[in-house]
Scaffold this motif. Structure first.
Motif, PDB file in Angstrom:
ATOM      1  N   THR A 105       0.835  -1.198   0.000  1.00 28.87           N
ATOM      2  CA  THR A 105       0.000   0.000   0.000  1.00 28.87           C
ATOM      3  C   THR A 105       0.873   1.252   0.000  1.00 28.87           C
ATOM      4  O   THR A 105       2.079   1.185   0.230  1.00 28.87           O
ATOM      5  N   THR A 106       0.252   2.377  -0.254  1.00 31.35           N
ATOM      6  CA  THR A 106       0.966   3.646  -0.263  1.00 31.35           C
ATOM      7  C   THR A 106       0.044   4.746   0.243  1.00 31.35           C
ATOM      8  O   THR A 106      -1.070   4.469   0.692  1.00 31.35           O
ATOM      9  N   VAL A 107       0.488   5.966   0.159  1.00 29.69           N
ATOM     10  CA  VAL A 107      -0.302   7.096   0.634  1.00 29.69           C
ATOM     11  C   VAL A 107      -1.565   7.243  -0.219  1.00 29.69           C
ATOM     12  O   VAL A 107      -1.553   6.970  -1.416  1.00 29.69           O
ATOM     13  N   GLY A 108      -2.643   7.666   0.410  1.00 28.52           N
ATOM     14  CA  GLY A 108      -3.933   7.735  -0.260  1.00 28.52           C
ATOM     15  C   GLY A 108      -4.026   8.745  -1.385  1.00 28.52           C
ATOM     16  O   GLY A 108      -4.803   8.568  -2.313  1.00 28.52           O
ATOM     17  N   TRP A 109      -3.238   9.813  -1.341  1.00 29.20           N
ATOM     18  CA  TRP A 109      -3.347  10.844  -2.370  1.00 29.20           C
ATOM     19  C   TRP A 109      -2.707  10.447  -3.693  1.00 29.20           C
ATOM     20  O   TRP A 109      -2.933  11.093  -4.700  1.00 29.20           O
ATOM     21  N   ASP A 114      -3.676   1.518  -6.423  1.00 33.37           N
ATOM     22  CA  ASP A 114      -4.494   0.945  -5.363  1.00 33.37           C
ATOM     23  C   ASP A 114      -4.024  -0.493  -5.133  1.00 33.37           C
ATOM     24  O   ASP A 114      -4.378  -1.414  -5.874  1.00 33.37           O
ATOM     25  N   ALA A 115      -3.207  -0.679  -4.109  1.00 27.93           N
ATOM     26  CA  ALA A 115      -2.609  -1.986  -3.844  1.00 27.93           C
ATOM     27  C   ALA A 115      -3.649  -3.072  -3.595  1.00 27.93           C
ATOM     28  O   ALA A 115      -3.463  -4.214  -4.011  1.00 27.93           O
ATOM     29  N   ARG A 116      -4.743  -2.713  -2.949  1.00 26.04           N
ATOM     30  CA  ARG A 116      -5.777  -3.721  -2.676  1.00 26.04           C
ATOM     31  C   ARG A 116      -6.412  -4.209  -3.976  1.00 26.04           C
ATOM     32  O   ARG A 116      -6.610  -5.402  -4.170  1.00 26.04           O
TER      33      ARG A 116
END
Length: 188
Positions: A105-109, A114-116
């Motif tokens: 995952t990474t930062v939302g911005w 989208d890793a999921r």
């Protein structure tokens, strides 16, 4: 306001400020978007010979914790998104499919990644994961996944050598010697 109320307000206020500071540090400080030039070529490992070969990658966007050429955190922070006109059938016939791909995952911005979604698509077979450069730094491999519509994603993840190193265990015999690796850098 009496002393007790002031003390309670000061404690709550400092907690709110500390929480806001932690959110900022986790999600914004040190993170920088990378241009396609900064990301470089999207390379996959060929089935024949195992060499790295660049694929056609367009609309490349990247993210890392590098500032002025200095890495601010570990090698696992790199992420990238791209599109490719190359078919998934051609890619699977030409490049090594990774059976252990786990997008991080990474930062939302950084909304193109989208890793999921990528992880679920790999699990269901909708997307295919490929091996990029092994040991881009000791114990870290570059991975990529491509969807049938040409959307692609790149990330770094620990390999068996890195997992052993971080667990404090002896790396498997197949791992490069860490002292030699540090002197010569990543294998070509």
């Amino acid at each position: 306001m009496n002393k007790t109320q002031f003390a309670i307000a000061a404690i709550i206020g400092s907690g709110v400020l500390a929480g806001a500071g932690m959110i900022y540090l986790q999600n914004y400080a040190g993170w920088a978007e990378l241009s396609s030039l900064e990301v470089g070529e999207v390379q996959l490992q060929t089935l024949e010979g195992g060499e790295l070969e660049a694929i056609i990658a367009e609309n490349v966007k990247g993210l890392d914790t590098v500032q002025d050429g200095v890495r601010l955190s570990g090698d696992l922070s790199f992420r990238a998104c791209f599109t490719t006109p190359q078919s998934l059938a051609m890619l699977t016939e030409t490049y090594v499919i990774a059976d252990n791909a786990e997008p991080l995952t990474t930062v939302g911005w950084f909304d193109c990644y989208d890793a999921r979604e990528v992880g679920q698509a790999i699990e269901t077979g909708e997307a295919v994961a490929f091996r990029g450069m092994e040991n881009i730094s000791y114990g870290v491999d570059r991975m990529a996944a491509v969807f049938p519509d040409g959307r692609g994603f790149v990330w770094h993840q620990l390999n068996a050598c890195g997992e052993a190193l971080f667990a404090g265990d002896t790396p498997p015999e197949t791992c490069p010697d860490i002292a030699e690796f540090e002197q010569t850098g990543a294998e070509d």
